[in-house]
Every structure is written in structure tokens, then in C-alpha cells.
Design a protein around this motif. Structure first.
Motif, PDB file in Angstrom:
ATOM      1  N   LYS A 160       0.848  -1.195   0.000  1.00 40.10           N
ATOM      2  CA  LYS A 160       0.000   0.000   0.000  1.00 40.10           C
ATOM      3  C   LYS A 160       0.882   1.243   0.000  1.00 40.10           C
ATOM      4  N   ASN A 161       0.722   2.046  -1.032  1.00 36.88           N
ATOM      5  CA  ASN A 161       1.479   3.297  -1.148  1.00 36.88           C
ATOM      6  C   ASN A 161       0.661   4.401  -0.479  1.00 36.88           C
ATOM      7  N   ILE A 162       1.078   4.799   0.733  1.00 38.76           N
ATOM      8  CA  ILE A 162       0.282   5.751   1.514  1.00 38.76           C
ATOM      9  C   ILE A 162       0.721   7.204   1.283  1.00 38.76           C
ATOM     10  N   VAL A 163       1.609   7.389   0.331  1.00 35.90           N
ATOM     11  CA  VAL A 163       1.957   8.705  -0.212  1.00 35.90           C
ATOM     12  C   VAL A 163       2.323   9.703   0.896  1.00 35.90           C
TER      13      VAL A 163
ATOM     14  N   SER B 225       5.884   4.712   1.676  1.00 37.82           N
ATOM     15  CA  SER B 225       5.539   6.116   1.899  1.00 37.82           C
ATOM     16  C   SER B 225       6.466   7.018   1.099  1.00 37.82           C
ATOM     17  N   SER B 226       5.924   8.126   0.633  1.00 36.82           N
ATOM     18  CA  SER B 226       6.727   9.039  -0.180  1.00 36.82           C
ATOM     19  C   SER B 226       7.849   9.710   0.604  1.00 36.82           C
ATOM     20  N   HIS B 227       7.652   9.941   1.905  1.00 37.97           N
ATOM     21  CA  HIS B 227       8.618  10.768   2.620  1.00 37.97           C
ATOM     22  C   HIS B 227       9.216  10.149   3.882  1.00 37.97           C
ATOM     23  N   LEU B 228       8.798   8.947   4.249  1.00 32.09           N
ATOM     24  CA  LEU B 228       9.444   8.309   5.396  1.00 32.09           C
ATOM     25  C   LEU B 228      10.859   7.927   4.982  1.00 32.09           C
ATOM     26  N   PRO B 229      11.757   7.702   5.959  1.00 31.06           N
ATOM     27  CA  PRO B 229      13.164   7.486   5.615  1.00 31.06           C
ATOM     28  C   PRO B 229      13.351   6.414   4.530  1.00 31.06           C
ATOM     29  N   TRP B 230      14.236   6.723   3.597  1.00 32.39           N
ATOM     30  CA  TRP B 230      14.518   5.855   2.454  1.00 32.39           C
ATOM     31  C   TRP B 230      14.646   4.393   2.858  1.00 32.39           C
ATOM     32  N   PRO B 231      14.030   3.448   2.119  1.00 35.82           N
ATOM     33  CA  PRO B 231      13.177   3.638   0.936  1.00 35.82           C
ATOM     34  C   PRO B 231      11.687   3.750   1.264  1.00 35.82           C
ATOM     35  N   GLY B 232      11.366   4.048   2.509  1.00 37.04           N
ATOM     36  CA  GLY B 232       9.965   4.285   2.881  1.00 37.04           C
ATOM     37  C   GLY B 232       9.114   3.032   2.931  1.00 37.04           C
ATOM     38  N   LEU B 233       9.757   1.878   3.148  1.00 31.92           N
ATOM     39  CA  LEU B 233       9.030   0.608   3.200  1.00 31.92           C
ATOM     40  C   LEU B 233       8.967   0.124   4.646  1.00 31.92           C
ATOM     41  N   GLY B 234       7.801  -0.347   5.080  1.00 36.60           N
ATOM     42  CA  GLY B 234       7.731  -0.850   6.445  1.00 36.60           C
ATOM     43  C   GLY B 234       6.308  -1.163   6.876  1.00 36.60           C
ATOM     44  N   TYR B 235       6.140  -1.265   8.184  1.00 36.65           N
ATOM     45  CA  TYR B 235       4.862  -1.640   8.792  1.00 36.65           C
ATOM     46  C   TYR B 235       4.525  -0.663   9.912  1.00 36.65           C
ATOM     47  N   ILE B 236       3.241  -0.643  10.271  1.00 36.50           N
ATOM     48  CA  ILE B 236       2.807   0.130  11.438  1.00 36.50           C
ATOM     49  C   ILE B 236       2.551  -0.853  12.577  1.00 36.50           C
ATOM     50  N   ASP B 237       3.183  -0.629  13.710  1.00 37.87           N
ATOM     51  CA  ASP B 237       2.905  -1.458  14.889  1.00 37.87           C
ATOM     52  C   ASP B 237       2.381  -0.546  16.001  1.00 37.87           C
ATOM     53  N   LYS B 238       1.935  -1.164  17.089  1.00 40.34           N
ATOM     54  CA  LYS B 238       1.314  -0.359  18.145  1.00 40.34           C
ATOM     55  C   LYS B 238       1.671  -0.931  19.514  1.00 40.34           C
ATOM     56  N   ARG B 239       2.224  -0.102  20.371  1.00 41.00           N
ATOM     57  CA  ARG B 239       2.384  -0.430  21.799  1.00 41.00           C
ATOM     58  C   ARG B 239       2.024   0.840  22.545  1.00 41.00           C
ATOM     59  N   GLU B 240       0.825   0.932  22.996  1.00 41.48           N
ATOM     60  CA  GLU B 240       0.218   2.174  23.503  1.00 41.48           C
ATOM     61  C   GLU B 240       0.059   3.172  22.363  1.00 41.48           C
ATOM     62  N   LYS B 241       1.186   3.577  21.723  1.00 38.49           N
ATOM     63  CA  LYS B 241       1.097   4.441  20.546  1.00 38.49           C
ATOM     64  C   LYS B 241       1.516   3.644  19.317  1.00 38.49           C
ATOM     65  N   TYR B 242       1.179   4.179  18.141  1.00 44.94           N
ATOM     66  CA  TYR B 242       1.662   3.559  16.898  1.00 44.94           C
ATOM     67  C   TYR B 242       3.135   3.893  16.716  1.00 44.94           C
ATOM     68  N   TYR B 243       3.836   3.057  16.012  1.00 48.73           N
ATOM     69  CA  TYR B 243       5.197   3.411  15.625  1.00 48.73           C
ATOM     70  C   TYR B 243       5.598   2.715  14.333  1.00 48.73           C
ATOM     71  N   TRP B 244       6.632   3.249  13.718  1.00 48.90           N
ATOM     72  CA  TRP B 244       7.103   2.816  12.392  1.00 48.90           C
ATOM     73  C   TRP B 244       8.104   1.678  12.537  1.00 48.90           C
ATOM     74  N   VAL B 245       7.879   0.602  11.785  1.00 48.37           N
ATOM     75  CA  VAL B 245       8.817  -0.517  11.768  1.00 48.37           C
ATOM     76  C   VAL B 245       9.339  -0.667  10.340  1.00 48.37           C
ATOM     77  N   PRO B 246      10.574  -0.230  10.062  1.00 50.53           N
ATOM     78  CA  PRO B 246      11.092  -0.358   8.697  1.00 50.53           C
ATOM     79  C   PRO B 246      11.141  -1.823   8.260  1.00 50.53           C
ATOM     80  N   LEU B 247      10.903  -2.053   6.981  1.00 49.74           N
ATOM     81  CA  LEU B 247      10.971  -3.407   6.429  1.00 49.74           C
ATOM     82  C   LEU B 247      12.374  -3.966   6.621  1.00 49.74           C
ATOM     83  N   TYR B 248      12.424  -5.184   7.092  1.00 47.27           N
ATOM     84  CA  TYR B 248      13.710  -5.850   7.300  1.00 47.27           C
ATOM     85  C   TYR B 248      14.138  -6.503   5.988  1.00 47.27           C
ATOM     86  N   TYR B 249      15.274  -6.097   5.462  1.00 52.06           N
ATOM     87  CA  TYR B 249      15.846  -6.810   4.312  1.00 52.06           C
ATOM     88  C   TYR B 249      17.355  -6.636   4.331  1.00 52.06           C
ATOM     89  N   SER B 250      18.045  -7.581   3.717  1.00 51.48           N
ATOM     90  CA  SER B 250      19.493  -7.633   3.903  1.00 51.48           C
ATOM     91  C   SER B 250      20.309  -7.317   2.668  1.00 51.48           C
TER      92      SER B 250
END
Ligand SMILES: [Zn+2]
Length: 345
Positions: free
Chosen positions: A265-268, A313-338
Motif C-alpha cells: 500500500k502506497n500511503i503517499v 511512503s513518499s517521505h518516510l526514511p529511504w526507501p519508505g518501506l515498512g509496517y505500522i505497529d502499536k504499543r500504547e502508541k503507533y510506531y514505524w517498523v522499517p521493512l527488514y531486508y538484507s
């Protein structure tokens, strides 16, 4: 979950406006693989050394998808653009707590490209080289991946801010992608081309508004002969679902690309920093409707979290790929790749 995709042939709706598109003009050989190999690993297909030239490639079953860098935009003084109503100490403390540095907020410019069958589809074009050298890298990066500007068949415009459509034209106002058809949400087109775009719900100053309007109007006018409009909810090319993410602009559209049960999903421009993922209500003055931008942000966060969506995402840190997780608040989890350039969806 995005609604079930209609098997609408979007391109077919606009056949009468289409011009013949010459396809298959992809450059080959631009990804020449150096002969230098690792000292410790045998030279197999998977460990050959490849340059990382400002893109990552995601291999889906039916399509190839790329994320390209068009550069970045550093906001040295992010307030009041970010979080205009938040106390400055609270703001900088939160940046620190989230490990987001203390030298302003640097926005990546990430661009998605999809190659499928006989189409090469660009989602936005980046800033182009109109406003300095820290942007406008897309064309060179496309070439590094073997994609020639002439081979772009379609360009989906998420919204008409300059960092998304500036790359459509050169400094001398010529078209960069001569064989492309352009697609934009009807509401977005109508907003920018109206006599008096309504900024009454924005927090921009009059001076900022003027600067924001003139550039998109010029570009939309230059490309208008090959511009098609859609309504968010339409399915484009049978596999790209469109969704209105109102607030940033009136027709700000996000896209879900699906194949064989997998999707991205490209959330722009829903989030310009991980800061707004954890503090969505702090808001950003780039949103033309500030309060609606907050509501949309909350909805998208919950959808992506509940459905464990892979997002881009268009503007999250390069390359803007990841997931949204939540522990009390939401937070950004960058996609893991090697590996630097290749990801399997
Ligand atoms: Zn943007």
C-alpha cells in the motif's frame, strides 16, 4: 481491508484520448555486474556484487516493483510546519526519544514504479531539478535500473504538490516522459485548476499559498492533453486500487497494488516523518485541510496496523518501506531486508 477490486479496465475508458504508446524500449545492459566477487563466497546468482544506485527492486509474482530515490528535502526548522500547536520543548524531546535526530527533519522523496506486462507505471515524478540539487535524482536512478524515460507508459499523480509533479517537466518546461498518459483524481485536478482554490482550512500564510498554487497550475496545463481523471475507488489497470486520503489535498489518492494475494500500500503523503506516526494528532501545515489530515492519518494507521499491511511512503526514511505497529502508541517498523537492491514480496 481495501474493498474488493473491480475488474475495471481503466485504460479502456480513455481509449479515445490515448495516443499510440511504443513499448519495449527498456534499456538492457545498464545493470552490468562487476566481475569483483566476495573473497569468501562462491560467485552464485545471488551473491554477485551489484551497485546500489538509489533504488530497490521488489519482485512480485506478476509484476516488478521498484522504489526510486528522487533525493530528499531537509527542513532545518521543522516547527511550525510540523506540530504547529505543540510546545517546542515537547517537540524536540519527542524527536530525541524516537531517535529522529536533532538537526531538523529530513524528508526522503521515494518514488514507486511498477512494471507489468507491457506497462511501466510511475507513481508521481518527484520534485525534478527546479529547486536545487538535493532533488531531481529520479531520471538518473531510473536509467541505472535500465528504465528509459521514453518507456514510461503511465504516470499516476497522487496529488499536485511540487515534490510529486515537478519531475514531469524540465526547467525549460518540456515534458520529461513523452510517451506517458497521466492519471489524476478528478477532485484533485478540479481543485488546482479552479479560479480560487479553497485554502480556508489550511494553516499556510497567504504568501505560502500563492507559491503553492502557481507551480501545479503551470504543470497541469502543460500535460493537460494527455491527462485522464479517475474517481478514488476506481481500480486502475485491473490491479491498482485507488483510495481517497483526504486532508493533505482534496484529491490526495493512495494506492494498493495487489497480485496473487500479496499487496503493498502506497500511503503517499499521509506521514512526512515517523514522528507523525507516533503523534498523528500533532499535524502538519502541508495539509490543506489540517483537521481532516489528522482524521485520515488515524484511519490509515488503524487499517495498516490491524491488517499488517506492507506500506510504502513518499517521505518516510529511504526507501519508505515498512509496517505500522502499536504499543500504547503507533510506531514505524522499517521493512527488514538484507540485500541492497532486491526484495521478494
Ligand atoms: Zn510530498
Amino acid at each position: 481491508m481495501a474493498k474488493a477490486y473491480e475488474q475495471t479496465n481503466f485504460a479502456g475508458k480513455n481509449m479515445k484520448r490515448r495516443t499510440a504508446i511504443k513499448l519495449g524500449a527498456l534499456l538492457s545492459g545498464a545493470l552490468a555486474i562487476p566481475t569483483l566477487m566476495s573473497n569468501t563466497l562462491p560467485p552464485t546468482e545471488t551473491n554477485k556484487k551489484q551497485p546500489n544506485c538509489g533504488y530497490v527492486k521488489i519482485n512480485g509474482d506478476k509484476f516488478e516493483l521498484y522504489i526510486f530515490s528522487d533525493g530528499h528535502m531537509l527542513l532545518e526548522n521543522p516547527q511550525p510546519i510540523f506540530a504547529p500547536q505543540i510546545n517546542s520543548t515537547t517537540f524536540t524531546t519527542e524527536l530525541k526519544r524516537l531517535y529522529l535526530g536533532n538537526k531538523g527533519i529530513d524528508l526522503a522523496i521515494n518514488i514507486m514504479v511498477i512494471k507489468i506486462n507491457n506497462k511501466t507505471i510511475l507513481i508521481d515524478s518527484g520534485m525534478g531539478n527546479h529547486f536545487g540539487e538535493s532533488q531531481g535524482w529520479l531520471l538518473e536512478n531510473l536509467q541505472n535500473a535500465g528504465i528509459n524515460a521514453n518507456s514510461i507508459t503511465d504516470i499516476l499523480i497522487t496529488h499536485a504538490h511540487r515534490d510529486h509533479i515537478g519531475g514531469l517537466i524540465t526547467k525549460s518546461n518540456t515534458i520529461v516522459y513523452p510517451n506517458a498518459q497521466y492519471h489524476i483524481a478528478k477532485a484533485e485536478y478540479e481543485f488546482w485548476t479552479s479560479e480560487n482554490p479553497d485554502f480556508s482550512k489550511s494553516k499556510l500564510t497567504d504568501e505560502q499559498k500563492k507559491g503553492t498554487i502557481a507551480f501545479p497550475q503551470k504543470i497541469l496545463n502543460i500535460i493537460k492533453e494527455k491527462l485522464n481523471t479517475f474517481t478514488p475507488g476506481d481500480t486502475l489497470f485491473s490491479f491498482i486500487n485507488t483510495e481517497l486520503a483526504e486532508g493533505h489535498t482534496p484529491g490526495h489518492t493512495i494506492f494498493t497494488i495487489s497480485s496473487e494475494g500479496k499487496s503493498i500500500k502506497n500511503i503517499v503523503d499521509t506521514f512526512h516523518s515517523p514522528l507523525l506516526i507516533t503523534n498523528p494528532e500533532w499535524g502538519i501545515e502541508f495539509d490543506i485541510n489540517f483537521e481532516q489530515g489528522i482524521k485520515t492519518r488515524m484511519q490509515i494507521l488503524e487499517d495498516c496496523y490491524i491488517n499488517k499491511r506492507l506500506v510504502m511512503s513518499s517521505h518516510l526514511p529511504w526507501p519508505g518501506l515498512g509496517y505500522i505497529d502499536k504499543r500504547e502508541k503507533y510506531y514505524w517498523v522499517p521493512l527488514y531486508y538484507s540485500t541492497p537492491t532486491e526484495i521478494k514480496l
